[in-house]
Design a protein around this motif. Structure first.
Motif, mmCIF file in Angstrom:
data_model
loop_
_atom_site.group_PDB
_atom_site.id
_atom_site.type_symbol
_atom_site.label_atom_id
_atom_site.label_comp_id
_atom_site.label_asym_id
_atom_site.label_seq_id
_atom_site.Cartn_x
_atom_site.Cartn_y
_atom_site.Cartn_z
ATOM 1 N N PHE A 1 -3.848 1.495 6.172
ATOM 2 C CA PHE A 1 -2.487 1.933 5.866
ATOM 3 C C PHE A 1 -1.688 2.209 7.132
ATOM 4 O O PHE A 1 -0.520 1.856 7.234
ATOM 5 N N PHE A 2 -2.316 2.850 8.128
ATOM 6 C CA PHE A 2 -1.596 3.227 9.344
ATOM 7 C C PHE A 2 -1.685 2.169 10.439
ATOM 8 O O PHE A 2 -1.104 2.346 11.515
ATOM 9 N N GLY A 3 -2.405 1.067 10.176
ATOM 10 C CA GLY A 3 -2.443 -0.029 11.134
ATOM 11 C C GLY A 3 -2.829 0.406 12.529
ATOM 12 O O GLY A 3 -3.813 1.116 12.736
ATOM 13 N N THR A 4 -2.007 0.019 13.489
ATOM 14 C CA THR A 4 -2.288 0.324 14.898
ATOM 15 C C THR A 4 -1.776 1.691 15.326
ATOM 16 O O THR A 4 -2.002 2.109 16.462
ATOM 17 N N PHE A 5 -1.091 2.400 14.424
ATOM 18 C CA PHE A 5 -0.554 3.705 14.806
ATOM 19 C C PHE A 5 -1.673 4.707 15.078
ATOM 20 O O PHE A 5 -1.553 5.559 15.959
ATOM 21 N N LEU A 6 -2.748 4.632 14.299
ATOM 22 C CA LEU A 6 -3.874 5.537 14.494
ATOM 23 C C LEU A 6 -5.139 4.724 14.703
ATOM 24 O O LEU A 6 -5.458 3.846 13.906
ATOM 25 N N ASN A 7 -5.837 4.995 15.793
ATOM 26 C CA ASN A 7 -7.086 4.287 16.072
ATOM 27 C C ASN A 7 -8.031 5.209 16.833
ATOM 28 O O ASN A 7 -7.755 6.392 17.021
ATOM 29 N N ALA A 8 -9.131 4.640 17.288
ATOM 30 C CA ALA A 8 -10.165 5.447 17.942
ATOM 31 C C ALA A 8 -9.687 6.104 19.228
ATOM 32 O O ALA A 8 -10.257 7.095 19.683
ATOM 33 N N PRO B 1 0.845 -1.207 0.000
ATOM 34 C CA PRO B 1 0.000 0.000 0.000
ATOM 35 C C PRO B 1 0.872 1.246 0.000
ATOM 36 O O PRO B 1 1.902 1.308 0.672
ATOM 37 N N VAL B 2 0.476 2.258 -0.773
ATOM 38 C CA VAL B 2 1.216 3.511 -0.847
ATOM 39 C C VAL B 2 0.228 4.656 -0.640
ATOM 40 O O VAL B 2 -0.863 4.657 -1.202
ATOM 41 N N LEU B 3 0.603 5.619 0.189
ATOM 42 C CA LEU B 3 -0.296 6.715 0.544
ATOM 43 C C LEU B 3 -0.402 7.728 -0.592
ATOM 44 O O LEU B 3 0.604 8.201 -1.109
ATOM 45 N N LEU B 4 -1.657 8.077 -0.943
ATOM 46 C CA LEU B 4 -1.915 9.055 -2.000
ATOM 47 C C LEU B 4 -2.682 10.264 -1.479
ATOM 48 O O LEU B 4 -3.172 11.071 -2.272
ATOM 49 N N GLY B 5 -2.779 10.416 -0.167
ATOM 50 C CA GLY B 5 -3.468 11.571 0.392
ATOM 51 C C GLY B 5 -4.245 11.205 1.642
ATOM 52 O O GLY B 5 -4.566 10.033 1.873
ATOM 53 N N CYS B 6 -4.521 12.217 2.477
ATOM 54 C CA CYS B 6 -5.274 12.021 3.721
ATOM 55 C C CYS B 6 -6.333 13.110 3.849
ATOM 56 O O CYS B 6 -6.218 14.179 3.240
ATOM 57 N N ALA B 7 -7.336 12.832 4.676
ATOM 58 C CA ALA B 7 -8.404 13.821 4.848
ATOM 59 C C ALA B 7 -9.095 13.644 6.182
ATOM 60 O O ALA B 7 -9.114 12.551 6.757
ATOM 61 N N LEU B 8 -9.641 14.747 6.686
ATOM 62 C CA LEU B 8 -10.618 14.715 7.764
ATOM 63 C C LEU B 8 -11.938 15.134 7.125
ATOM 64 O O LEU B 8 -12.021 16.207 6.515
ATOM 65 N N GLY C 1 3.776 6.073 11.434
ATOM 66 C CA GLY C 1 3.157 5.084 10.560
ATOM 67 C C GLY C 1 3.566 5.275 9.110
ATOM 68 O O GLY C 1 3.853 4.301 8.395
ATOM 69 N N LEU C 2 3.627 6.533 8.664
ATOM 70 C CA LEU C 2 4.018 6.819 7.291
ATOM 71 C C LEU C 2 5.471 6.433 7.051
ATOM 72 O O LEU C 2 5.800 5.827 6.018
ATOM 73 N N GLU C 3 6.333 6.747 7.997
ATOM 74 C CA GLU C 3 7.752 6.421 7.848
ATOM 75 C C GLU C 3 7.965 4.908 7.828
ATOM 76 O O GLU C 3 8.808 4.403 7.076
ATOM 77 N N GLN C 4 7.211 4.170 8.639
ATOM 78 C CA GLN C 4 7.361 2.716 8.653
ATOM 79 C C GLN C 4 6.983 2.125 7.294
ATOM 80 O O GLN C 4 7.697 1.260 6.768
ATOM 81 N N ARG C 5 5.882 2.591 6.721
ATOM 82 C CA ARG C 5 5.472 2.100 5.406
ATOM 83 C C ARG C 5 6.533 2.422 4.355
ATOM 84 O O ARG C 5 6.849 1.592 3.487
ATOM 85 N N ARG C 6 7.077 3.620 4.417
ATOM 86 C CA ARG C 6 8.067 4.017 3.410
ATOM 87 C C ARG C 6 9.404 3.314 3.622
ATOM 88 O O ARG C 6 10.147 3.080 2.663
ATOM 89 N N GLU C 7 9.695 2.956 4.857
ATOM 90 C CA GLU C 7 10.899 2.164 5.118
ATOM 91 C C GLU C 7 10.739 0.766 4.531
ATOM 92 O O GLU C 7 11.686 0.201 3.964
#
Length: 759
Positions: A544-551, A398-405, A565-571
């Motif tokens: 994409f962010f797994g357990t790094f971001l949750n409720a 998976p590769v990040l293409l953008g984020c939103a609230l 989380g982003l750095e881990q995916r890119r690593e």
């Protein structure tokens, strides 16, 4: 001492171009046209636009990485973009760049519009138009004296070398006491104290403030400097006029904060002693030094121009998120010139937020053909409606293409979100989208991405199945799964579906009725012919962010966890890049096509291909039809009469297709086609069946030319992002040791020489 003064906002005529002359002569914009200032350029473009028949807006600006000053500006047609229904995405613009001489030069432009042009009334006359005639003192001129801006100071008849000088004046406040003014070198014990000082100064001087850009240490991430700006800085809101007044403080080794940069002059009228900041200054509002605070109600009023509005839409985003994210966005823009963010504004109220860094935007140019809009925050009672745009890279990661609230789940919110993503990605439209089946999302996708295939999210289907079918027997579940995932033809699916609902008395089940009507958006049989990068249909894609971001992620930890989380995916991506470049898979056959694919594919994709190649030996192929150059083969598994597929092959152009449609769905040839290739002794796979997105060189991108329909501006952005990504990886390798650093420097020097020789 003689002082030369000009009305605020009025620029001296350039030796190269005079705006008044341009108004008379009808000069048109062209590359190389010079101006004394960016304001001159904007005024010229306004005059030109009025004459031609369109309105203008101030577009994007770019800052210098060295000192944060504005290095270039874009002035665009008012119909640029799609944020409002009146806008048509017009591409017309000019861009001016600041030269070392201080001049501003048009270096990029586009004249053509995608809408009709007509007469334009100048409802907002420029300062130059308001100027009183030379040779007589009008009442306007006299009343405007308080707006005069010192442009040059002459001593003994000789102008100073800088052409601009600041004069210290002793000012008094409303109580008659001397007013403390900021100056370079002023020291504060904390950033909070500096902010409160600037607020008090602004209150007496007659303007409002905002918290501007921040900079962080690359070593520990702590804040090293902050900018406090006039509330009219920038052009993001109609009330803003691009005011350049600011005060920047820098953290010293002693822990104190010192004013190191300052601009006092404003380009708008001031209203001394307005008292607008009394409340904030007397309340001793705690300034945010660490990312653990938020935006209080007073700050939100400042963002919304000091006025309460009733939004026409609901807003599920707490107001404290805006300050946190805007500070983060501004700091990222200082480090990453490709960083993009946008905030939806509804009746003056901040709503949805979208952002994407330069790497995500570049990744979209290569892997934006399939996107997953992950709104799985809706599974539970999340503290914030955080959504992601995710693609699949050449390693099947998976590769990040953008984020939103997302402020709310209305059709309008999703239309804004998809349009903003499309604008950030330079109009790169996906072939397919995986997103929830809610009507608002379906309508927004159909509106913004016509022609793009929408596939429903599996997690949502599973949730609905548990909700609507939980009372059904195990036998029903088995037959249901078989109908959905094993049907090979439309007739077979319809027969099995009708038998299922009749057998279990589910003809009147409302949910099953709806799902049958929408079967082309979730049943594998109907989706196999569309490219989805092989994303499985019977399981949900991992967050994409797994357990790094949750409720349970607290506000203060959001940015840190997001970046972790982003750095881990890119690593993980960097590791796969290294493995694909330095490791080779073992060959399992003597087929030339296996060696061909090992040379081209990434390790992960080659493993998929190799599995299909090995499996093809378990199949038999029999020619069942031939007419001219067209042949058809029945390919079935040895010992299994049921599992068979039809492969059609054209000997004239090597066109091949299989009824299993694996290539159409995943972009890799299936075992059935490979069986036919071996039968026909085809020793090399045609290039059209080797997708560039799965190759080792996919990260370097396909830099297309202007003839392909991509504008020069978009082409240049792709080249910049591609070179930047390559350079980042090059820098990482070159800084691992002193020897590699020297080697990297030598290599870059040689490369620079080669580039210069090709000028």
């Amino acid at each position: 001492m003689i002082v030369r003064a000009y009305p605020l906002g009025m620029a001296r005529a350039s030796s190269n171009f005079n705006v008044e002359d341009g108004r008379e002569s009808g000069v048109e914009p062209h590359k190389g046209l010079e101006f004394d200032s960016a304001d001159d350029a904007r005024e010229f473009y306004n005059v030109y636009a009025t004459r031609v028949g369109f309105r203008t807006r101030t577009g994007q600006l770019y800052r210098s990485r060295s000192d944060g000053s504005v290095s270039s500006r874009r002035f665009v047609c008012s119909k640029e973009g799609f944020q409002l229904s009146s806008r048509t995405g017009c591409p017309a613009f000019i861009r001016v760049q600041r030269r070392d001489s201080g001049k501003w030069v048009i270096d990029q432009m586009h004249k053509d519009h995608n809408h009709e042009l007509g007469d334009v009334e100048e409802s907002h006359p420029s300062v130059l138009q308001q100027k009183a005639p030379m040779g007589r003192k009008s009442s306007v001129e006299v009343s405007s004296r308080k707006k005069l801006k010192l442009l040059a100071e002459v001593d003994d008849g000789q102008p100073c070398s800088s052409g601009s000088i600041s004069v210290k004046r002793v000012r008094t406040g409303a109580d008659g006491q001397p007013l403390a003014e900021p100056y370079a070198g002023l020291v504060f014990t904390s950033a909070d104290e500096a902010y409160n000082f600037y607020v008090r100064y602004a209150d007496e001087a007659g303007f409002k403030t905002r918290i501007g850009q921040l900079f962080r240490s690359k070593n520990d991430g702590s804040i090293t400097s902050r900018r406090f700006v006039c509330s009219k800085e920038g052009f993001q809101h109609p009330s803003r006029v691009g005011c350049g007044a600011f005060m920047r403080i820098k953290r010293q080794e002693s822990g104190t904060w010192m004013v190191d940069r300052l601009q006092k002059d404003h380009n708008h009228d001031l209203e001394p002693h307005t008292g607008t900041h009394k409340k904030s200054s007397t309340a001793s509002k705690k300034f945010i030094d660490e990312v653990n605070g938020g935006l209080d109600s007073l700050d939100l009023l400042e963002i919304n121009n000091g006025v309460h509005f009733n939004s026409s839409q609901g807003n599920n985003i707490g107001s404290e998120w805006y300050r946190l994210l805007l500070d983060y966005f501004q700091s990222r823009q200082a480090e990453d010139t490709g960083f993009f963010y946008s905030v939806e504004v509804d009746n003056g109220v901040c709503m949805s937020i979208f952002w994407a860094d330069g790497r995500s935007r570049f990744a979209c140019s290569q892997f934006g053909d399939v996107i997953v809009v992950d709104t799985s925050y809706r599974k539970t009672n999340y503290l914030v409606p955080f959504a992601t745009f995710v693609g699949v890279n050449h390693h099947k990661q998976p590769v990040l293409l953008g984020c939103a609230l997302i402020a709310n789940e209305s059709k309008e919110s999703f239309i804004w979100l998809f349009r903003t993503w499309l604008r950030a990605m330079s109009g790169c439209r996906p072939k397919s989208i995986i997103a929830d089946q809610d009507m608002a999302i379906q309508q927004a996708i159909a509106h913004v991405f016509p022609g793009t295939r929408h596939r429903f999210s599996m997690w949502q289907i599973r949730e609905k199945e548990r909700e609507n079918l939980r009372s059904m027997s195990t036998e029903f579940n088995y037959e249901y799964e078989k109908c959905i995932y094993e049907s090979q033809t439309n007739a077979e699916f319809n027969t099995m579906w009708n038998a299922l609902v009749n057998k279990y008395g589910l003809k009147e089940n409302a949910w099953l009725k709806e799902m049958y009507e929408k079967r082309e958006s979730w049943v594998p049989l109907y989706l196999r012919g569309t490219f989805f990068a092989g994303i499985p249909m019977n399981e949900s894609m991992e967050s994409f962010f797994g357990t790094f971001l949750n409720a349970e992620t607290p506000l203060g930890d959001f940015i840190a966890r997001y970046e972790q989380g982003l750095e881990q995916r890119r690593e993980e991506e960097r590791k796969e890049d290294f493995n694909s470049s330095n490791l080779q898979a073992y060959l399992q056959t003597k087929e030339p096509i296996e060696e061909q694919c090992r040379r081209l594919y990434t390790l992960r994709v080659f493993q998929i291909f190799q599995k299909e190649l090995l499996q093809c030996y378990n199949y038999l192929g029999i020619k069942s039809y031939e007419e001219g150059t067209i042949s058809r083969y029945s390919v079935r598994r040895c010992g299994n009469e049921i599992e068979k597929h039809m492969v059609t092959f054209s000997a004239s152009n090597f066109d091949v297709s299989c009824s299993c449609q694996m290539f159409e769905f995943e972009g890799v040839l299936c075992r059935h086609v490979l069986r036919v290739f071996i039968m026909l002794d085809i020793r090399e796979i045609p290039s059209c069946y080797l997708l560039h997105r799965w190759t080792r060189n996919a990260e370097h991108g396909i830099v297309c030319d202007v003839d392909s329909g991509v504008s020069f501006q978009e082409l240049k952005a792709l080249m910049v992002w591609s070179l930047r990504e390559t350079a980042c990886k090059y820098i990482e390798s070159g800084t691992t040791s002193l020897e590699k650093y020297r080697l990297a420097c030598d290599t870059m020097r040689e490369g620079a020489k080669k580039i210069c020789r090709h000028r």
